[in-house]
Design a protein around this motif. Structure first.
Motif, mmCIF file in Angstrom:
data_model
loop_
_atom_site.group_PDB
_atom_site.id
_atom_site.type_symbol
_atom_site.label_atom_id
_atom_site.label_comp_id
_atom_site.label_asym_id
_atom_site.label_seq_id
_atom_site.Cartn_x
_atom_site.Cartn_y
_atom_site.Cartn_z
ATOM 1 N N ALA A 115 -61.105 -44.652 -64.441
ATOM 2 C CA ALA A 115 -61.426 -44.741 -65.870
ATOM 3 C C ALA A 115 -62.685 -43.938 -66.179
ATOM 4 C CB ALA A 115 -61.621 -46.205 -66.275
ATOM 5 N N LEU A 116 -63.666 -43.982 -65.277
ATOM 6 C CA LEU A 116 -64.899 -43.212 -65.454
ATOM 7 C C LEU A 116 -64.613 -41.712 -65.344
ATOM 8 C CD1 LEU A 116 -67.966 -43.527 -65.863
ATOM 9 C CD2 LEU A 116 -68.215 -43.518 -63.375
ATOM 10 N N THR A 117 -63.704 -41.344 -64.436
ATOM 11 C CA THR A 117 -63.318 -39.934 -64.300
ATOM 12 C C THR A 117 -62.673 -39.426 -65.591
ATOM 13 O OG1 THR A 117 -62.940 -40.251 -61.930
ATOM 14 C CG2 THR A 117 -61.982 -38.293 -62.925
ATOM 15 N N ALA A 118 -61.790 -40.242 -66.169
ATOM 16 C CA ALA A 118 -61.147 -39.852 -67.432
ATOM 17 C C ALA A 118 -62.187 -39.655 -68.526
ATOM 18 C CB ALA A 118 -60.123 -40.912 -67.842
ATOM 19 N N LEU A 119 -63.196 -40.513 -68.568
ATOM 20 C CA LEU A 119 -64.281 -40.348 -69.548
ATOM 21 C C LEU A 119 -65.048 -39.054 -69.293
ATOM 22 C CD1 LEU A 119 -65.982 -43.858 -69.974
ATOM 23 C CD2 LEU A 119 -64.786 -42.532 -71.714
ATOM 24 N N ALA A 120 -65.364 -38.795 -68.024
ATOM 25 C CA ALA A 120 -66.152 -37.609 -67.686
ATOM 26 C C ALA A 120 -65.402 -36.324 -68.013
ATOM 27 C CB ALA A 120 -66.530 -37.637 -66.203
ATOM 28 N N ILE B 170 -62.058 -38.207 -54.899
ATOM 29 C CA ILE B 170 -62.721 -38.612 -53.651
ATOM 30 C C ILE B 170 -63.135 -40.081 -53.734
ATOM 31 C CG2 ILE B 170 -64.815 -38.318 -52.267
ATOM 32 C CD1 ILE B 170 -64.639 -35.306 -52.911
ATOM 33 N N GLY B 171 -63.729 -40.482 -54.863
ATOM 34 C CA GLY B 171 -64.132 -41.880 -55.030
ATOM 35 C C GLY B 171 -62.948 -42.819 -54.953
ATOM 36 N N ALA B 172 -61.840 -42.445 -55.618
ATOM 37 C CA ALA B 172 -60.638 -43.289 -55.573
ATOM 38 C C ALA B 172 -60.043 -43.324 -54.167
ATOM 39 C CB ALA B 172 -59.604 -42.769 -56.573
ATOM 40 N N ALA B 173 -60.050 -42.178 -53.481
ATOM 41 C CA ALA B 173 -59.491 -42.114 -52.128
ATOM 42 C C ALA B 173 -60.265 -43.004 -51.168
ATOM 43 C CB ALA B 173 -59.499 -40.662 -51.638
ATOM 44 N N LEU B 174 -61.589 -42.990 -51.281
ATOM 45 C CA LEU B 174 -62.405 -43.837 -50.411
ATOM 46 C C LEU B 174 -62.202 -45.315 -50.713
ATOM 47 C CD1 LEU B 174 -65.729 -41.784 -50.330
ATOM 48 C CD2 LEU B 174 -64.174 -42.199 -48.412
ATOM 49 N N GLY C 284 -69.992 -54.245 -55.158
ATOM 50 C CA GLY C 284 -70.665 -53.902 -56.403
ATOM 51 C C GLY C 284 -69.762 -53.097 -57.325
ATOM 52 N N GLU C 285 -68.924 -52.242 -56.736
ATOM 53 C CA GLU C 285 -68.006 -51.434 -57.539
ATOM 54 C C GLU C 285 -66.997 -52.309 -58.285
ATOM 55 O OE1 GLU C 285 -66.807 -47.684 -58.956
ATOM 56 O OE2 GLU C 285 -68.424 -48.057 -57.536
ATOM 57 N N ALA C 286 -66.669 -53.495 -57.709
ATOM 58 C CA ALA C 286 -65.699 -54.392 -58.335
ATOM 59 C C ALA C 286 -66.197 -54.923 -59.675
ATOM 60 C CB ALA C 286 -65.381 -55.554 -57.396
ATOM 61 N N LEU C 287 -67.504 -55.066 -59.815
ATOM 62 C CA LEU C 287 -68.050 -55.522 -61.099
ATOM 63 C C LEU C 287 -67.616 -54.589 -62.220
ATOM 64 C CD1 LEU C 287 -70.114 -56.772 -58.933
ATOM 65 C CD2 LEU C 287 -71.767 -56.692 -60.771
ATOM 66 N N MET D 195 -69.851 -45.183 -54.277
ATOM 67 C CA MET D 195 -71.067 -45.379 -55.070
ATOM 68 C C MET D 195 -71.681 -44.045 -55.490
ATOM 69 S SD MET D 195 -72.625 -48.619 -52.912
ATOM 70 C CE MET D 195 -74.301 -48.120 -53.212
ATOM 71 N N VAL D 196 -71.716 -43.082 -54.565
ATOM 72 C CA VAL D 196 -72.247 -41.750 -54.881
ATOM 73 C C VAL D 196 -71.399 -41.101 -55.975
ATOM 74 C CG1 VAL D 196 -72.615 -39.417 -54.000
ATOM 75 C CG2 VAL D 196 -73.338 -41.386 -52.639
ATOM 76 N N ALA D 197 -70.057 -41.188 -55.827
ATOM 77 C CA ALA D 197 -69.156 -40.599 -56.827
ATOM 78 C C ALA D 197 -69.372 -41.236 -58.199
ATOM 79 C CB ALA D 197 -67.701 -40.775 -56.378
ATOM 80 N N THR D 198 -69.555 -42.559 -58.230
ATOM 81 C CA THR D 198 -69.787 -43.258 -59.503
ATOM 82 C C THR D 198 -71.066 -42.778 -60.175
ATOM 83 O OG1 THR D 198 -68.582 -45.231 -58.775
ATOM 84 C CG2 THR D 198 -70.183 -45.519 -60.550
ATOM 85 N N THR D 199 -72.134 -42.602 -59.386
ATOM 86 C CA THR D 199 -73.406 -42.136 -59.965
ATOM 87 C C THR D 199 -73.254 -40.744 -60.566
ATOM 88 O OG1 THR D 199 -74.692 -43.454 -58.401
ATOM 89 C CG2 THR D 199 -75.819 -41.628 -59.454
ATOM 90 N N LEU D 200 -72.586 -39.834 -59.859
ATOM 91 C CA LEU D 200 -72.409 -38.469 -60.364
ATOM 92 C C LEU D 200 -71.578 -38.452 -61.655
ATOM 93 C CD1 LEU D 200 -71.725 -36.638 -56.970
ATOM 94 C CD2 LEU D 200 -73.816 -36.530 -58.346
ATOM 95 N N LEU D 201 -70.495 -39.234 -61.673
ATOM 96 C CA LEU D 201 -69.653 -39.272 -62.866
ATOM 97 C C LEU D 201 -70.380 -39.951 -64.031
ATOM 98 C CD1 LEU D 201 -66.257 -40.241 -61.196
ATOM 99 C CD2 LEU D 201 -66.846 -38.026 -62.184
ATOM 100 N N ALA D 202 -71.158 -41.000 -63.722
ATOM 101 C CA ALA D 202 -71.908 -41.690 -64.783
ATOM 102 C C ALA D 202 -72.933 -40.751 -65.417
ATOM 103 C CB ALA D 202 -72.589 -42.932 -64.211
ATOM 104 N N TYR D 203 -73.545 -39.883 -64.610
ATOM 105 C CA TYR D 203 -74.480 -38.893 -65.161
ATOM 106 C C TYR D 203 -73.747 -37.978 -66.152
ATOM 107 C CZ TYR D 203 -77.117 -34.564 -65.505
ATOM 108 O OH TYR D 203 -77.757 -33.447 -65.989
ATOM 109 N N LYS D 204 -72.550 -37.517 -65.775
ATOM 110 C CA LYS D 204 -71.777 -36.635 -66.653
ATOM 111 C C LYS D 204 -71.427 -37.340 -67.967
ATOM 112 C CE LYS D 204 -69.170 -33.128 -67.872
ATOM 113 N NZ LYS D 204 -68.802 -33.657 -69.197
#
Length: 630
Positions: free
Chosen positions: A90-95, A115-119, A235-238, A382-391
């Protein structure tokens, strides 16, 4: 009076949603105290159990929970919702919103999301294995003779968990919240009982202990972060489950119960070890008095089963989103609840997960061995989430550059430290989530690229609409009563299924609808925005149906609900035509790379038919086969 009744109803609903969030969202992070502190103090040869060491480790755990989970996810990332939905895709779609298709930046953002989804799939395999195994290992504390039965009992519990998925989780799910509430209350109570005997342990909240721990132990202190990250798994589950419960119930559960209970439990274990260092064998179960250890094992097992259930359900949801966003082939989806739309069962994913989880337990044998494999999957996501959240913060949130960069640097420095400290453990088991992540990423990338090639090939062979309408005006094609719906991925030309139908049957229906299903980058599309209709002459219509990536793409239901004047979709008078491509190796040089072709063809054979995916009854569909070079 009305206002007070409404307020009471709202408060009751909030309490129910908060209790539900306890059962689904917090199972993973809630079971981390079973093994986290033990792994921190024993990994890499272990540390001496001096007050300096124990306070330093507790301080690292405390600040990891505050910075990574509380500030990053609960306060910041959960603000980036896609119409209320969360999660890496969902975050990727937003980005990706507003970015140019095919541009290298667009491909880079898409790659980060994949990559985030695959992991996440690596996490979905490891979480049930390590959680249930760590709970059953408590039997060794109750009675050492149970040691040889730990693995068989764990396998039986896991097999039962996956077999029961077929029946759905609606009834069992009602028990999850109360069980997890009891679990967190038990964590807090046991922690307090130890803290009162050694209150100095609360000094670990001072960040200087964490800084000193890292600075004085150098390389060993850095490697310690690879175990500290176990405290924040889940934490990602939240964020991922935000769409099920909403932002407010998840935040309320975290601040009111989950965070205090976790901290009390970790500090209680630290207080116990400061008094009885020999309890390091399993500090969690030694928190309880002897008479309570067996009930605690049973409660811990129930909590870990719930944690496993939450991750399994998450794997289904991520797979469904990936299918709708065209990252994975169509798979069978069974809805297990008449009331809850999000409760689904995916047989193919379920059995693959079961095989993987059981193989993990039999290979790694202990939760300590599995802990080495756990961190990479979690920290990579977590790294992927931070990068996408920045975008998203820069693009949609309109954050000033300095604010977005500052927040990203703070969170990314913590995420990267956790990730790099786990990379060191590749030989000890960290290879597993990397292999799973790489495999899933490869399959997603090949499927996405292959479907694009198929789309281009079909567009090349499509005839223009004008030429067919010209023939129809000449009366050379016989018409029969009824409505024909031809499914096509190309919203411009004529679909191959129409041309094949004319070739074989020599007739056309009185009304012909060229239907394209478009999955938008939003979770849900309202009914009033679902239809784009363009009428042509001679009874032809071009129709685009819009669904969200969490909607069920039920074509007959959508068409029958929409009353279009002059275009009835009566069940007994409407026939659906779909083309089923048989893919063959290509002689083209501008298609898929040669080594990817057999993989894509194999995935295509596994893909469910369009009629199943779009919920079309078998007695109302005609499938027309065709060969296509890729």
């Amino acid at each position: 009076m009305e206002a007070s009744t409404t307020d009471r109803d709202h408060a009751a609903k909030l309490r129910a949603m908060t209790l539900g969030a306890l059962g689904v969202v917090y199972g993973d992070i809630g079971t981390s105290p079973l093994y986290t502190l033990r792994e921190c103090l024993t990994q890499g040869g272990g540390f001496d159990l001096s007050p300096h060491i124990i306070l330093g480790v507790l301080s690292l755990i405390f600040w990891a929970l505050i910075i990574t989970v509380t500030v990053k996810y609960v306060v910041f990332v959960m603000r980036a919702d896609n119409q209320g939905e969360g999660g890496i895709l969902a975050l990727t779609a937003l980005a990706l919103r507003g970015m140019r298709p095919g541009h290298r930046r667009t491909r880079a953002v898409m790659a980060i999301g994949i990559i985030g989804a695959a992991l996440f799939y690596g996490d979905s395999l490891i979480t049930p294995a390590i959680s249930v195994l760590s709970a059953v290992e408590g039997l060794k504390v109750v009675e050492p003779v149970f040691d040889e039965y730990v693995i068989p009992i764990t396998v039986v519990i896991l097999v039962a968990l996956f077999v029961l998925q077929n029946f759905g989780t609606e009834r069992v799910g009602k028990l999850f919240g109360p069980v997890m509430m009891l679990w967190f209350l038990a964590l807090g109570t046991m922690g307090v009982s130890q803290i009162v005997q050694y209150p100095a342990v609360l000094g670990a909240v001072w960040p200087g202990h964490a800084v000193e721990m890292l600075s004085t132990h150098g390389w060993k202190g850095f490697l310690l972060l690879g175990a500290v990250v176990l405290a924040v798994t889940g934490g990602e589950a939240l964020y991922a489950d935000m769409g099920h419960f909403g932002r407010k119930p998840i935040r309320l559960a975290w601040f009111a119960l989950v965070l205090p209970a976790l901290l009390l439990c970790y500090f209680g274990q630290g207080a116990l070890l400061l008094r009885e260092p020999e309890a390091i064998e399993n500090p969690f179960f030694h928190l309880a008095p002897d008479w309570a250890q067996l009930p605690l094992v049973l409660l811990a097992t129930a909590a870990t089963v719930i944690a496993g259930q939450a991750v399994i359900t998450g794997a289904y949801s991520v797979t469904l989103q990936a299918m709708h966003l065209r990252y994975l082939p169509r798979m069978e989806v069974r809805h297990t609840s008449e009331h809850e739309k999000g409760q689904i069962y995916m047989p193919q994913i379920n059995w693959v997960l079961l095989i993987g989880v059981v193989a993990l337990v039999l290979t790694f044998k202990t939760s300590s061995n599995l802990a080495a494999a756990y961190g990479i999957a979690v920290t990579g996501t977590m790294v992927a989430t931070t990068l996408l959240a920045y975008k998203v913060a820069r693009g949609l949130g309109r954050w000033p550059l300095w604010q977005a960069v500052l927040a990203a640097l703070v969170f990314l420095s913590v995420d990267a430290a956790f990730f790099l400290s786990n990379i060191i453990k590749v030989e000890d088991g960290g290879w597993f989530p990397l292999v799973i992540g790489a495999l899933v990423f490869l399959l997603m990338a090949i499927w996405r690229a292959g479907r694009e090639v198929v789309r281009k090939r079909l567009a090349e062979d499509a005839l223009p609409m004008d030429s067919l309408l010209e023939r129809l005006r000449g009366g050379s094609i016989q018409r029969v009563p009824g409505t024909a719906v031809f499914l096509t991925g190309n919203p411009r030309g004529l679909p191959p299924s129409l041309l094949h139908s004319m070739k074989h049957y020599k007739v056309l229906h009185q009304r012909v609808v060229l239907l394209t299903v478009d999955i938008d980058d939003v979770p849900h599309v309202p009914d009033e925005q679902r239809f784009e209709l363009k009428p042509y002459s001679a009874g032809f219509y071009r129709l685009i149906l819009h669904f969200g990536f969490k909607d069920e793409p039920d074509i007959p239901n959508a068409l029958e609900k929409k009353k279009i004047p002059g275009l009835p979709f009566e069940p007994m008078e409407t026939t659906y035509f779909v083309s089923r491509e048989t893919l063959i190796r290509s002689t083209h040089t501008n298609g898929l790379p040669k080594w990817q072709e057999p993989v894509f063809i194999f995935l295509s054979k596994l893909s469910a038919s369009p009629s199943e995916y779009f919920c079309i009854p078998p007695n109302r569909v005609v499938e027309l086969g065709m060969q296509l070079e890729i």
